[in-house]
Design a protein around this motif. Sequence first.
Motif, PDB file in Angstrom:
ATOM      1  N   GLU A  40       0.814  -1.209   0.000  1.00 25.88           N
ATOM      2  CA  GLU A  40       0.000   0.000   0.000  1.00 25.88           C
ATOM      3  C   GLU A  40       0.853   1.268   0.000  1.00 25.88           C
ATOM      4  N   ILE A  41       2.131   1.116   0.297  1.00 20.45           N
ATOM      5  CA  ILE A  41       3.032   2.276   0.319  1.00 20.45           C
ATOM      6  C   ILE A  41       3.305   2.718  -1.114  1.00 20.45           C
ATOM      7  N   ASP A  42       3.215   4.025  -1.345  1.00 20.66           N
ATOM      8  CA  ASP A  42       3.506   4.570  -2.672  1.00 20.66           C
ATOM      9  C   ASP A  42       4.963   4.283  -3.043  1.00 20.66           C
ATOM     10  N   GLY A  43       5.157   3.708  -4.212  1.00 19.99           N
ATOM     11  CA  GLY A  43       6.496   3.407  -4.688  1.00 19.99           C
ATOM     12  C   GLY A  43       6.901   1.958  -4.493  1.00 19.99           C
ATOM     13  N   ARG A  45       6.651  -1.733  -5.271  1.00 21.64           N
ATOM     14  CA  ARG A  45       6.123  -2.523  -6.381  1.00 21.64           C
ATOM     15  C   ARG A  45       5.637  -3.901  -5.928  1.00 21.64           C
ATOM     16  N   TYR A  60      10.996  -1.740  -4.879  1.00 20.47           N
ATOM     17  CA  TYR A  60      10.378  -0.411  -4.800  1.00 20.47           C
ATOM     18  C   TYR A  60      11.028   0.531  -5.814  1.00 20.47           C
ATOM     19  N   VAL A  64      10.398   7.359  -5.970  1.00 15.45           N
ATOM     20  CA  VAL A  64       9.146   7.680  -5.281  1.00 15.45           C
ATOM     21  C   VAL A  64       9.266   7.460  -3.785  1.00 15.45           C
ATOM     22  N   CYS A  65       9.906   6.360  -3.425  1.00 17.51           N
ATOM     23  CA  CYS A  65      10.056   6.000  -2.003  1.00 17.51           C
ATOM     24  C   CYS A  65      11.485   5.542  -1.788  1.00 17.51           C
TER      25      CYS A  65
END
Length: 203
Positions: A40-43, A45, A60, A64-65
């Motif tokens: 659920e964390i942005d970035g 994959r 990831y 982005v992260c």
Amino acid sequence: MAIQKQFLLRYRGDGHVRFQLPEPACQAEVAKLLAAKLVEIDGVRSARLYRSQRKLSIRYDDAVCGFNQLTIRLSGIVAELEQQGLFETPLADKAKKSILNIGQRLQKTHVGGWFREKYQAGKETLQAAKIVGKLGVKGPKALIKDPEKTTIDFLNDVLVLYLIKTHWTRITQEWLVRPFVYRYEWMALFYMFFLLVRSRRPK
């Protein structure tokens, strides 16, 4: 020690990290929630948790992260799950599982098989001795009246049962199949029963 400190970084590459996890984090429910919250964390994959190997693999997008941001978010997720008590495993269950695993491994070894066989033989002999004791002693009066004869009769019965049990496989698979070949063994067996019956005859 906080559970977060038991997450050990084993590999770090471009957009890919792997952690070694403690055993409580590899429980089915915890592993499912942990992987679901990570994706659920942005970035992020993908997040795959290998329970048997106790490894967590995260891929990831570093743009982005970043790595530091990812570890902070991971630490927060772990803290949240810890507050919910999901990492706790009852000590009784752990001890029970450990004992069962040891017992299962022991049963598969030759030593375990030997102990199991001896235990079963001892159990059967004890049951037989109880039956003989009930039939042979004939109550406490016989023991008080003639303790020597009662004791000898009981020991004779136990000896006969032991000899039959020891040779039972040969009796059923060899002696009965070829009685003439084992005629001397049959003579010894009949003579043993003759002495047993004769010792029980009243004088």
